[in-house]
Design an enzyme around this catalytic site. Structure first.
Site, PDB file in Angstrom:
ATOM      1  N   THR A 199     112.788  12.254  41.554  1.00 48.17           N
ATOM      2  CA  THR A 199     113.492  12.520  42.781  1.00 48.17           C
ATOM      3  C   THR A 199     114.800  12.022  42.703  1.00 48.17           C
ATOM      4  OG1 THR A 199     113.291  12.050  45.396  1.00 48.17           O
ATOM      5  CG2 THR A 199     113.306  10.060  43.920  1.00 48.17           C
TER       6      THR A 199
ATOM      7  N   SER B 236     115.724   9.830  39.150  1.00 45.64           N
ATOM      8  CA  SER B 236     115.932  10.673  38.089  1.00 45.64           C
ATOM      9  C   SER B 236     117.063  11.337  38.117  1.00 45.64           C
ATOM     10  CB  SER B 236     114.561  11.662  37.580  1.00 45.64           C
ATOM     11  OG  SER B 236     114.773  12.469  38.754  1.00 45.64           O
TER      12      SER B 236
ATOM     13  N   ALA C  88     120.763  18.699  41.744  1.00 45.26           N
ATOM     14  CA  ALA C  88     119.571  19.835  41.702  1.00 45.26           C
ATOM     15  C   ALA C  88     119.718  21.000  40.599  1.00 45.26           C
ATOM     16  CB  ALA C  88     119.362  20.313  42.916  1.00 45.26           C
TER      17      ALA C  88
ATOM     18  N   CYS D 224     119.181  18.247  37.107  1.00 42.83           N
ATOM     19  CA  CYS D 224     118.034  17.398  36.800  1.00 42.83           C
ATOM     20  C   CYS D 224     116.638  18.038  37.182  1.00 42.83           C
ATOM     21  CB  CYS D 224     117.997  16.137  37.690  1.00 42.83           C
ATOM     22  SG  CYS D 224     116.356  15.052  37.704  1.00 42.83           S
TER      23      CYS D 224
ATOM     24  N   THR E 210     114.647  17.264  40.341  1.00 42.01           N
ATOM     25  CA  THR E 210     115.518  17.457  41.748  1.00 42.01           C
ATOM     26  C   THR E 210     115.455  18.709  42.140  1.00 42.01           C
ATOM     27  OG1 THR E 210     116.823  15.439  40.951  1.00 42.01           O
ATOM     28  CG2 THR E 210     117.417  16.695  42.768  1.00 42.01           C
TER      29      THR E 210
END
Length: 177
Positions: free
Chosen positions: A4, A127, A158, A161, A164
Site C-alpha cells: 500500500t 511500500s 502508482a 511501485c 500501489t
C-alpha cells in the site's frame, strides 16, 4: 510494510491523507479498491493505514476508543494507544502503521512505540511511501494545494511501485476559519 501507499500533506491550512486501494497477497492482487483512509472521531480526525488489514481495523477501533476517552486530544490518545500497542500481548503482534491527523496535529504511529510528528508537513508509509514522499516533497513548495499534491504524488507512486494502484481514497480537514 508492503502492499500500500499512504501519504499525508499539511499545507495552506488543510491536512490531506490519501491512499491507494490495492490489497496484495504475496505476488497477487486480491482487491483493487480497498478503503485504507477513513474519518474517525465523528469526522474530526482522519487516518490511513499500511499493513495487515485486520490488524489496522483493530487499531482504528482502539484509536476510536482512546479518542472517546480523550476528546480533542489526538496526541494524548495516540500516545495511550501506542503504549497499549507495545505492552499488550495481543496488540504487540499487530503488523501495521498508521498516519493520523486532526486540524492541528499530524502523527505517524507504529507498534514499535513511535508517535512521530513530521518535521515538514509531509509524511508517508507503506511500500510506495518513499516514492510518494519524494514526489510530495518536490511539490510542497509549488502553488499546488495539499489535495493536488497528494493526488499527483500518489499517482507517481502508482507508476513506480507494483504494490500501489491508482484507485485513490482522499480525506481532508480544513483549519477553522
Amino acid at each position: 510494510m508492503h502492499a500500500t501507499t499512504i501519504l499525508m500533506v499539511r499545507k495552506g491550512g488543510s491536512v490531506v491523507i490519501g491512499g491507494d486501494g490495492q490489497v496484495s497477497l504475496g505476488q497477487t492482487i486480491v482487491k483493487g479498491n480497498a478503503r485504507k483512509v477513513r474519518r474517525l472521531a465523528k469526522g474530526t480526525v482522519i487516518g490511513g493505514f499500511a499493513g495487515a488489514t485486520a490488524d489496522a481495523f483493530t487499531l482504528f477501533e482502539r484509536l476510536e476508543g482512546k479518542l472517546d476517552q480523550y476528546p480533542g486530544q489526538l496526541t494524548r490518545a495516540c500516545v495511550e494507544l501506542t503504549k497499549d500497542w507495545r505492552t499488550d500481548r495481543y496488540l504487540r503482534r499487530l503488523e501495521a502503521m498508521m498516519l493520523v491527523a486532526d486540524r492541528d496535529v499530524s502523527l505517524l504511529l507504529s507498534g514499535g512505540g513511535d508517535v512521530l510528528e513530521p518535521e515538514s508537513g509531509v509524511m508517508a508509509i507503506g511500500s510506495g511511501g518513499n516514492y510518494a514522499l519524494a514526489a510530495a516533497r518536490a511539490l510542497e513548495d509549488s502553488a499546488h494545494d495539499a489535495e493536488t499534491i497528494v493526488r499527483r504524488s500518489l499517482g507517481i507512486a502508482a507508476e513506480i511501485c507494483v504494490y500501489t494502484n491508482g484507485n485513490l481514497v482522499i480525506e481532508s480537514l480544513d483549519a477553522p476559519a
